[in-house]
Design a protein around this motif. Structure first.
Motif, mmCIF file in Angstrom:
data_model
loop_
_atom_site.group_PDB
_atom_site.id
_atom_site.type_symbol
_atom_site.label_atom_id
_atom_site.label_comp_id
_atom_site.label_asym_id
_atom_site.label_seq_id
_atom_site.Cartn_x
_atom_site.Cartn_y
_atom_site.Cartn_z
ATOM 1 N N VAL A 166 0.852 -1.183 0.000
ATOM 2 C CA VAL A 166 0.000 0.000 0.000
ATOM 3 C C VAL A 166 0.890 1.237 0.000
ATOM 4 N N LEU A 167 0.717 2.078 -1.014
ATOM 5 C CA LEU A 167 1.493 3.298 -1.157
ATOM 6 C C LEU A 167 0.757 4.474 -0.531
ATOM 7 N N GLY A 168 1.539 5.440 -0.069
ATOM 8 C CA GLY A 168 0.949 6.680 0.409
ATOM 9 C C GLY A 168 0.258 6.553 1.742
ATOM 10 N N VAL A 169 0.846 5.775 2.647
ATOM 11 C CA VAL A 169 0.214 5.596 3.953
ATOM 12 C C VAL A 169 1.284 5.398 5.017
ATOM 13 N N THR A 170 0.989 5.869 6.199
ATOM 14 C CA THR A 170 1.835 5.595 7.357
ATOM 15 C C THR A 170 1.003 4.777 8.337
ATOM 16 N N ALA A 171 1.456 3.576 8.648
ATOM 17 C CA ALA A 171 0.715 2.696 9.551
ATOM 18 C C ALA A 171 1.692 1.759 10.236
ATOM 19 N N ALA A 172 1.284 1.233 11.366
ATOM 20 C CA ALA A 172 2.124 0.320 12.136
ATOM 21 C C ALA A 172 1.734 -1.120 11.852
ATOM 22 N N VAL A 173 2.671 -2.023 12.106
ATOM 23 C CA VAL A 173 2.377 -3.448 11.985
ATOM 24 C C VAL A 173 1.192 -3.793 12.879
ATOM 25 N N GLY A 174 0.245 -4.547 12.335
ATOM 26 C CA GLY A 174 -0.940 -4.933 13.088
ATOM 27 C C GLY A 174 -2.145 -4.064 12.814
ATOM 28 N N GLU A 175 -1.938 -2.900 12.209
ATOM 29 C CA GLU A 175 -3.058 -2.046 11.837
ATOM 30 C C GLU A 175 -3.638 -2.506 10.503
ATOM 31 N N THR A 176 -4.871 -2.121 10.250
ATOM 32 C CA THR A 176 -5.534 -2.427 8.985
ATOM 33 C C THR A 176 -5.750 -1.130 8.226
ATOM 34 N N VAL A 177 -5.353 -1.121 6.955
ATOM 35 C CA VAL A 177 -5.542 0.073 6.132
ATOM 36 C C VAL A 177 -6.435 -0.277 4.940
ATOM 37 N N VAL A 178 -7.209 0.690 4.526
ATOM 38 C CA VAL A 178 -8.098 0.523 3.382
ATOM 39 C C VAL A 178 -7.429 1.141 2.164
ATOM 40 N N ALA A 179 -7.457 0.411 1.046
ATOM 41 C CA ALA A 179 -6.758 0.882 -0.142
ATOM 42 C C ALA A 179 -7.481 0.410 -1.403
ATOM 43 N N THR A 180 -7.092 0.997 -2.515
ATOM 44 C CA THR A 180 -7.616 0.604 -3.818
ATOM 45 C C THR A 180 -6.491 -0.001 -4.643
ATOM 46 N N VAL A 181 -6.733 -1.155 -5.224
ATOM 47 C CA VAL A 181 -5.715 -1.841 -6.021
ATOM 48 C C VAL A 181 -5.488 -1.069 -7.318
ATOM 49 N N VAL A 182 -4.200 -0.751 -7.576
ATOM 50 C CA VAL A 182 -3.873 0.020 -8.777
ATOM 51 C C VAL A 182 -2.908 -0.719 -9.706
ATOM 52 N N GLY A 183 -2.345 -1.832 -9.238
ATOM 53 C CA GLY A 183 -1.405 -2.554 -10.075
ATOM 54 C C GLY A 183 -1.076 -3.906 -9.485
ATOM 55 N N THR A 184 -0.273 -4.677 -10.226
ATOM 56 C CA THR A 184 0.091 -6.019 -9.778
ATOM 57 C C THR A 184 1.549 -6.302 -10.112
ATOM 58 N N GLU A 185 2.106 -7.241 -9.385
ATOM 59 C CA GLU A 185 3.433 -7.802 -9.654
ATOM 60 C C GLU A 185 3.310 -9.301 -9.470
ATOM 61 N N GLY A 186 2.957 -10.028 -10.546
ATOM 62 C CA GLY A 186 2.634 -11.436 -10.410
ATOM 63 C C GLY A 186 1.336 -11.576 -9.636
ATOM 64 N N ILE A 187 1.361 -12.323 -8.525
ATOM 65 C CA ILE A 187 0.164 -12.439 -7.696
ATOM 66 C C ILE A 187 0.106 -11.362 -6.622
ATOM 67 N N ASP A 188 1.179 -10.585 -6.470
ATOM 68 C CA ASP A 188 1.195 -9.506 -5.492
ATOM 69 C C ASP A 188 0.434 -8.309 -6.046
ATOM 70 N N LEU A 189 -0.198 -7.579 -5.132
ATOM 71 C CA LEU A 189 -0.963 -6.399 -5.512
ATOM 72 C C LEU A 189 -0.248 -5.126 -5.076
ATOM 73 N N VAL A 190 -0.475 -4.064 -5.806
ATOM 74 C CA VAL A 190 -0.029 -2.734 -5.427
ATOM 75 C C VAL A 190 -1.302 -1.888 -5.281
ATOM 76 N N ALA A 191 -1.383 -1.177 -4.156
ATOM 77 C CA ALA A 191 -2.596 -0.411 -3.882
ATOM 78 C C ALA A 191 -2.240 0.966 -3.362
ATOM 79 N N GLU A 192 -3.188 1.873 -3.447
ATOM 80 C CA GLU A 192 -3.028 3.209 -2.909
ATOM 81 C C GLU A 192 -4.049 3.417 -1.806
ATOM 82 N N ALA A 193 -3.594 4.020 -0.715
ATOM 83 C CA ALA A 193 -4.466 4.264 0.420
ATOM 84 C C ALA A 193 -5.626 5.154 0.019
ATOM 85 N N THR A 194 -6.799 4.856 0.588
ATOM 86 C CA THR A 194 -7.967 5.675 0.289
ATOM 87 C C THR A 194 -8.395 6.446 1.522
#
Length: 475
Positions: free
Chosen positions: A447-475
């Motif tokens: 998830v790009l464009g976000v500051t969060a700690a391990v264990g937190e949940t962030v909401v994002a929109t998928v904008v790209g992929t790398e194989g089965i991995d997803l790239v998302a931007e925080a909403t």
């Protein structure tokens, strides 16, 4: 439980294999900690290295042997004095492994776990503990599941007993709901060394889940050899359906994920229960193994292309964005090119999110070892390559289909390198898993464009992929 000694000795528990083994290691760690041992992460810093081995397939056995040899090499230039083999490979081969691997100072089976602290002290003090003598653990319990629970009290069931000490710090943790398996798949030796199927009682599962939540766990990963059999030895096959909302209701638990659903045993009621609880992740771990019905019968499995596609449709009708993962075996004795073609057609139609592809190899003591029609190893390698290439293409396409989806990502890693932001925004990136992604092998979401700690949940929109991995931007 033996009283801790005043002189602390250190032990490292090295874990190989599946998440079920992770639970077993944490039970061992808990027993050893209660026995006065100091737990350390690195075998080089330990007086004793306990290697929890895997014995599932040939490569896993090799990895286990390599880990034992690596730990033994520390005896020449580190603190490590002794190396002990435990786990599935040790349970399966016992004395034979000890004879062939003198670098291991002991090879101990599941029945030794309760007394592991005493055994390790004996070994460290220069004494010896007899190596495990393997037997078919299915014979330790009654054939009828209905009368197993009372008898199970006298049988070692790793991962079923407290205390447990966490060896990791991540926001998810495996939680064992059962051990063993009653199925007789012709390629699988697990029932012989893990024994017959035994469910943990719901009260024990819930108590451990509460403890895990108190340790900072946010996602419970329910593990067993066959989760769809849960409750059959407790007189209620719908017991998991009822337990899911209770697990989800534990304070601090945000996600529950159910692993290993045997396709032939999946009930509509279980699917309904899973999608009815928002905290239960829309992730379905369906172990198809193949698609050609005649070959599946030879494997002592049930189903085929038509029924499996029907199950996939049932899942997606209930949960259109669900993640579905599976494993397949190619090269089983008697497999034809037509069978491989059918498997390829099934995978193309099913559009699964993740597929593990394995080449068949004979396993000691299994029915498959005795079958005729063995496939040439070179042909198996070619089939593995063919199906793997297809799977990589299909799963990458499936990931691309998710572009535009809104996902909730459990943060497991903060990108420290870009913590100050990669675009001048002051925000960095985090890596975690979306709802449809299981731990370790099902891909991640950055998830790009976000500051969060391990264990937190962030909401994002998928904008790209790398194989089965997803790239998302925080909403």
């Amino acid at each position: 439980m033996p009283a801790p000694e005043t002189t602390s000795r250190s032990v490292a528990v090295v874990t190989l294999g599946c998440t079920r083994n992770d639970v077993d290691s944490e039970e061992l760690a808990g027993r050893l900690s209660a026995g006065g041992w100091t737990l350390v992460e690195d075998a080089a810093d330990a007086d004793v290295a306990v290697v929890n081995t895997c014995g599932f397939v040939e490569q896993a056995k090799k990895d286990s042997i390599d880990s034992l040899l690596e730990a033994s090499s520390l005896k020449d230039h580190g603190r490590t004095q002794k190396v002990v083999a435990v786990g599935c490979l040790a349970e399966r081969y016992g004395q034979t492994l000890a004879d062939e691997l003198p670098e291991a100072d002991a090879v101990l089976g599941f029945d030794s776990y309760a007394d592991m602290s005493t055994h390790l002290r004996t070994i460290l003090d220069g004494g010896s503990v007899p190596s495990h003598v393997p037997s078919d653990r299915r014979k330790l319990l009654p054939l009828s599941p209905a009368v197993r629970q009372d008898a199970a009290a006298d049988v070692a069931l790793p991962g079923h007993a407290a205390p447990r000490t966490r060896l990791g710090t991540g926001p998810w943790a495996p939680l064992k709901i059962a051990s063993g398996c009653d199925r007789r798949c012709a390629f699988c030796a697990i029932p012989m060394f893990r024994g017959s199927f035994v469910s943990r009682r719901p009260t024990d599962v819930l108590d451990e889940a509460r403890w895990l939540a108190g340790q900072g766990v946010r996602e419970l990963f329910l593990v067993s050899e066959n989760s769809t059999s849960y409750g059959k030895d407790l007189g209620d096959l719908a017991l998991l359906d009822a337990m899911l909302p209770e697990l989800a209701g534990i304070d601090g638990i945000e996600r529950v994920r159910v692993s290993y659903l045997q396709p032939a045993e999946v009930r509509p009621g279980l699917l309904d229960a899973m999608v009815a609880v928002p905290e239960v992740m829309p992730w379905f771990d369906l172990s198809f193994q193949h698609a050609a019905a005649p070959l599946l019968r030879r494997m002592r499995r049930f189903g085929g292309t038509e029924s499996f596609l029907g199950l996939v449709e049932d899942v997606r009708r209930r949960s259109p964005l669900a993640g579905i993962r599976s494993n397949v075996i190619v090269g089983f004795p008697g497999e034809t090119e037509d069978d491989v073609d059918e498997l390829a057609e099934f995978l193309t139609a099913a559009r699964l999110d993740v597929v593990g592809v394995f080449g068949y190899s004979d396993e000691d003591g299994t029915e498959g070892e005795t079958l005729t029609g063995k496939v040439d190893p070179d042909a198996i390698a070619e089939r593995v390559a063919r199906i793997t290439d297809l799977v990589e293409e299909l799963t990458a396409q499936r990931a691309e289909d998710r572009i535009g989806e809104t996902v909730r990502v459990l943060v497991e890693e903060v990108d420290v390198e870009h913590a100050e932001g990669i675009d001048g925004s002051g925000h960095g990136s985090v890596v975690g898993r979306s709802e449809h992604q299981g731990p370790d092998v099902d891909g991640t979401t950055r998830v790009l464009g976000v500051t969060a700690a391990v264990g937190e949940t962030v909401v994002a929109t998928v904008v790209g992929t790398e194989g089965i991995d997803l790239v998302a931007e925080a909403t």
